[in-house]
Design an enzyme around this catalytic site. Structure first.
Site, PDB file in Angstrom:
ATOM      1  N   PHE A   1     -15.358  -6.426  -8.984  1.00 15.82           N
ATOM      2  CA  PHE A   1     -14.993  -6.038  -7.623  1.00 15.82           C
ATOM      3  C   PHE A   1     -16.124  -5.195  -7.045  1.00 15.82           C
ATOM      4  CE2 PHE A   1     -12.407  -2.951  -4.930  1.00 15.82           C
ATOM      5  CZ  PHE A   1     -12.155  -3.860  -3.906  1.00 15.82           C
TER       6      PHE A   1
ATOM      7  N   GLU B   1     -20.819   1.550  -2.670  1.00 17.56           N
ATOM      8  CA  GLU B   1     -22.248   1.509  -2.335  1.00 17.56           C
ATOM      9  C   GLU B   1     -22.826   2.910  -2.504  1.00 17.56           C
ATOM     10  OE1 GLU B   1     -22.764  -0.021   1.621  1.00 17.56           O
ATOM     11  OE2 GLU B   1     -21.707  -1.895   1.155  1.00 17.56           O
ATOM     12  N   PRO B   2     -24.159   3.008  -2.533  1.00 21.66           N
ATOM     13  CA  PRO B   2     -24.760   4.347  -2.695  1.00 21.66           C
ATOM     14  C   PRO B   2     -24.245   5.352  -1.654  1.00 21.66           C
ATOM     15  CG  PRO B   2     -26.437   2.657  -2.987  1.00 21.66           C
ATOM     16  CD  PRO B   2     -25.179   1.937  -2.592  1.00 21.66           C
TER      17      PRO B   2
ATOM     18  N   GLY C   1     -18.812   5.841  -1.267  1.00 22.46           N
ATOM     19  CA  GLY C   1     -18.042   5.989  -2.504  1.00 22.46           C
ATOM     20  C   GLY C   1     -16.601   6.242  -2.133  1.00 22.46           C
ATOM     21  N   SER C   2     -16.255   7.539  -1.980  1.00 24.61           N
ATOM     22  CA  SER C   2     -14.899   7.876  -1.523  1.00 24.61           C
ATOM     23  C   SER C   2     -14.651   7.346  -0.116  1.00 24.61           C
ATOM     24  CB  SER C   2     -14.708   9.397  -1.533  1.00 24.61           C
ATOM     25  OG  SER C   2     -14.732   9.883  -2.863  1.00 24.61           O
TER      26      SER C   2
ATOM     27  N   GLY D   1     -15.842  22.222 -34.889  1.00 23.48           N
ATOM     28  CA  GLY D   1     -17.261  21.828 -34.893  1.00 23.48           C
ATOM     29  C   GLY D   1     -17.449  20.356 -35.194  1.00 23.48           C
TER      30      GLY D   1
ATOM     31  N   GLU E   1     -12.406   4.111  -9.289  1.00 19.30           N
ATOM     32  CA  GLU E   1     -11.295   3.538  -8.513  1.00 19.30           C
ATOM     33  C   GLU E   1     -10.630   4.603  -7.633  1.00 19.30           C
ATOM     34  OE1 GLU E   1      -8.833   0.440 -10.046  1.00 19.30           O
ATOM     35  OE2 GLU E   1     -10.352  -0.146 -11.492  1.00 19.30           O
ATOM     36  N   GLY E   2     -11.480   5.463  -7.110  1.00 16.98           N
ATOM     37  CA  GLY E   2     -11.034   6.552  -6.246  1.00 16.98           C
ATOM     38  C   GLY E   2     -10.909   7.829  -7.068  1.00 16.98           C
TER      39      GLY E   2
HETATM   40  N1  COS Z   1      -2.721  -0.783   1.894  1.00 18.19           N
HETATM   41  C1  COS Z   1      -2.935  -1.501   3.032  1.00 18.19           C
HETATM   42  N2  COS Z   1      -3.643  -1.025   4.075  1.00 18.19           N
HETATM   43  C2  COS Z   1      -4.156   0.213   3.963  1.00 18.19           C
HETATM   44  C3  COS Z   1      -3.963   1.012   2.818  1.00 18.19           C
HETATM   45  C4  COS Z   1      -3.195   0.460   1.751  1.00 18.19           C
HETATM   46  N3  COS Z   1      -2.992   1.143   0.636  1.00 18.19           N
HETATM   47  N4  COS Z   1      -4.581   2.187   2.990  1.00 18.19           N
HETATM   48  C5  COS Z   1      -5.132   2.149   4.215  1.00 18.19           C
HETATM   49  N5  COS Z   1      -4.883   0.957   4.791  1.00 18.19           N
HETATM   50  C6  COS Z   1      -5.272   0.528   6.141  1.00 18.19           C
HETATM   51  C7  COS Z   1      -4.720   1.487   7.167  1.00 18.19           C
HETATM   52  O1  COS Z   1      -3.424   1.127   7.569  1.00 18.19           O
HETATM   53  C8  COS Z   1      -5.700   1.357   8.308  1.00 18.19           C
HETATM   54  O2  COS Z   1      -5.393   0.185   9.037  1.00 18.19           O
HETATM   55  P1  COS Z   1      -5.695   0.113  10.616  1.00 18.19           P
HETATM   56  O3  COS Z   1      -7.179   0.156  10.759  1.00 18.19           O
HETATM   57  O4  COS Z   1      -5.108  -1.207  11.015  1.00 18.19           O
HETATM   58  O5  COS Z   1      -5.013   1.284  11.242  1.00 18.19           O
HETATM   59  C9  COS Z   1      -7.023   1.104   7.585  1.00 18.19           C
HETATM   60  O6  COS Z   1      -6.688   0.609   6.283  1.00 18.19           O
HETATM   61  C10 COS Z   1      -7.864   2.348   7.462  1.00 18.19           C
HETATM   62  O7  COS Z   1      -7.067   3.324   6.771  1.00 18.19           O
HETATM   63  P2  COS Z   1      -7.402   4.870   6.779  1.00 18.19           P
HETATM   64  O8  COS Z   1      -7.578   5.330   8.185  1.00 18.19           O
HETATM   65  O9  COS Z   1      -6.388   5.551   5.943  1.00 18.19           O
HETATM   66  O10 COS Z   1      -8.838   4.880   6.085  1.00 18.19           O
HETATM   67  P3  COS Z   1      -9.787   6.071   5.668  1.00 18.19           P
HETATM   68  O11 COS Z   1     -11.149   5.695   6.078  1.00 18.19           O
HETATM   69  O12 COS Z   1      -9.224   7.374   6.128  1.00 18.19           O
HETATM   70  O13 COS Z   1      -9.812   5.998   4.063  1.00 18.19           O
HETATM   71  C11 COS Z   1      -9.063   6.334   1.820  1.00 18.19           C
HETATM   72  C12 COS Z   1      -8.708   6.060   3.295  1.00 18.19           C
HETATM   73  C13 COS Z   1      -9.784   7.652   1.612  1.00 18.19           C
HETATM   74  C14 COS Z   1      -7.731   6.337   1.111  1.00 18.19           C
HETATM   75  C15 COS Z   1      -9.952   5.166   1.291  1.00 18.19           C
HETATM   76  O14 COS Z   1     -11.224   5.187   1.874  1.00 18.19           O
HETATM   77  C16 COS Z   1     -10.086   5.157  -0.199  1.00 18.19           C
HETATM   78  O15 COS Z   1      -9.181   4.734  -0.934  1.00 18.19           O
HETATM   79  N6  COS Z   1     -11.234   5.645  -0.719  1.00 18.19           N
HETATM   80  C17 COS Z   1     -11.530   5.581  -2.117  1.00 18.19           C
HETATM   81  C18 COS Z   1     -12.189   4.301  -2.409  1.00 18.19           C
HETATM   82  C19 COS Z   1     -12.250   4.040  -3.847  1.00 18.19           C
HETATM   83  O16 COS Z   1     -11.258   4.018  -4.547  1.00 18.19           O
HETATM   84  N7  COS Z   1     -13.466   3.811  -4.322  1.00 18.19           N
HETATM   85  C20 COS Z   1     -13.658   3.555  -5.702  1.00 18.19           C
HETATM   86  C21 COS Z   1     -14.492   2.376  -5.900  1.00 18.19           C
HETATM   87  S1  COS Z   1     -13.684   0.915  -5.958  1.00 18.19           S
HETATM   88  S2  COS Z   1     -13.667   0.509  -7.830  1.00 18.19           S
END
Ligand code: COS
Length: 384
Positions: free
Chosen positions: A122, A126-127, A130-131, A340, A363-364
């Protein structure tokens, strides 16, 4: 603790346990030390049909759901969190296809993934994203019947060993996360390049590398879902896969705990086994309690997903945060019990501590999981 597993689930767990003890445990230290991808073990996993578990029966899978993935990942991770990831990382890479794939895409890919002939990865991170997953800079420009991808993904689990890459790229950068789109990219596609192989603290048997797209031409037929649905597909994917990370963390904690109890019983100081000291007993009691608490949460969430609940983002994040934190604490305490010796590579326990750390990060991060949980509980309270 009785988790009332079905007969099939008990048989699966026992099979995975046997595989873990017989095939993974004896070579875990060697693969960790060499930081080598465990191809022979992965082939054995495939022969034993472990890759079929979460794939629907229509595509040569077993339809055994997230619960089966959780049970197997836990058992494998008791022996090695890195080797377990060949399986769990493939599930992660497969979920976008299950969530958004067309019938043709599923027929083309899922049987190969079910047989273990093909692995998946998956590609979201990207650099500079991340979050903040909505900030991806990889682009996908439409050109006739193709999309042309450009950009760099990094820290990609199964990078370089997978055949199928599910990739989130932006088809409309001006729309932020709403401009993200998901694609299926096959190994061998010109312009799909594997970059830096990461030298990691833990889970060293897992392949992690940079995945670069340089004018990588992907046919329109490989679009997963519709343009603009990529972020939603990524979030839904993570909701499904986070219990798997939690199961990995649970397995790491349980594996470290087993070593710690055995060691505490046999290690003698002041003329008695150290397990007779209350200081050690209380540590063991807390470790065992936390492990059961995590197992309860992870199994309950996996069952909730398999039962067809629509929204499980909150529970999934709870699993990941609790399991990751417990894995880190239990593994650290296990090293402490070994004293130790625990710090030395001659003993298996320091590896658990190194492997545990990533479960609080990928994964977050666990900070992001708390954001997700907080958003849900605050929203829910508004409707009370
Ligand atoms: N399921 C379905 N849709 C979702 C969702 C979910 N769990 N979470 C968010 N969405 C949708 C929202 O409804 C919103 O939709 P609209 O644009 O239609 O309103 C859109 O996605 C954006 O959501 P949101 O505003 O909550 O996004 P943010 O940019 O604030 O980010 C977090 C939310 C921080 C939760 C997200 O960026 C995240 O999970 N980050 C971590 C990423 C991660 O796990 N990285 C690890 C690498 S992958 S192995």
């Amino acid at each position: 603790m009785n988790y009332f597993l079905s007969e099939e689930q008990i048989a699966l767990r026992d099979l995975a346990r046997e595989f873990s003890q017989g095939k993974i445990a004896p070579v875990a230290a060697e693969y960790d030390q060499k930081a080598e991808f465990p191809w022979p073990i992965v082939k054995d996993m495939a022969r034993m049909d472990f890759f079929r578990l979460w794939i629907p029966a229509d595509y040569e899978g077993m339809d055994a759901g997230v619960m089966s993935l959780v049970l197997v990942t836990e058992e494998f991770s008791k022996a090695c969190g890195g080797i377990a990831l060949a399986l769990a990382g493939t599930a992660l890479g497969t979920f976008p296809i299950l969530i958004a794939g067309t019938e043709e895409q599923k027929k083309r890919t899922l049987p190969l993934l079910a047989s273990g002939e093909a692995l998946a990865a998956f590609c979201l991170t990207e650099p500079e994203a991340g979050s903040d997953a909505g900030a991806i800079q990889t682009t996908a420009r439409r050109d006739g019947d193709d999309y042309v991808l450009n950009g760099t993904k990094h820290f990609i689990t199964n990078g370089g060993v997978a055949r199928y890459y599910t990739v989130i790229a932006s088809t409309d950068p001006s729309r932020g996360s709403r401009g993200a789109t998901a694609f299926l990219v096959e190994e061998g596609t010109p312009g799909l390049i594997f970059g830096k192989k990461e030298d990691k603290m833990g889970i060293r048997a897992s392949a992690t590398c940079e995945v670069v797209f340089q004018d990588c031409r992907v046919p329109k037929a490989n679009l997963l879902g519709k343009e603009g649905q990529g972020f939603m597909i990524a979030m839904k994917t993570l909701d499904r896969s986070r219990p798997g990370v939690a199961a990995q963390a649970l397995g790491i904690a349980a594996g470290a705990f087993d070593h710690a109890v055995r060691y505490a019983r046999t290690r003698r100081q002041f003329g008695v086994s150290i397990a007779s000291f209350q200081a050690i007993q209380f540590m063991l009691a807390d470790m065992a309690t936390e492990i059961e608490a995590v197992r309860s949460l992870v199994y309950a969430t996996a069952r909730m997903i398999d039962a067809g609940e629509k929204d499980f983002a909150r529970e999934s994040a709870m699993c990941k945060v609790k399991a990751g934190d417990v894995a880190m604490k239990v593994a650290t305490d296990a090293v402490q019990i070994f004293g130790g010796y625990g710090y030395m590579k001659d003993y298996p326990i320091e590896k658990y501590m190194r492997d545990a750390k990533i479960t609080q990060i990928y994964e977050g991060t666990n900070q992001i999981q708390r954001n997700v949980i907080a958003r849900h509980v605050i929203k829910e309270s508004a409707s009370l």
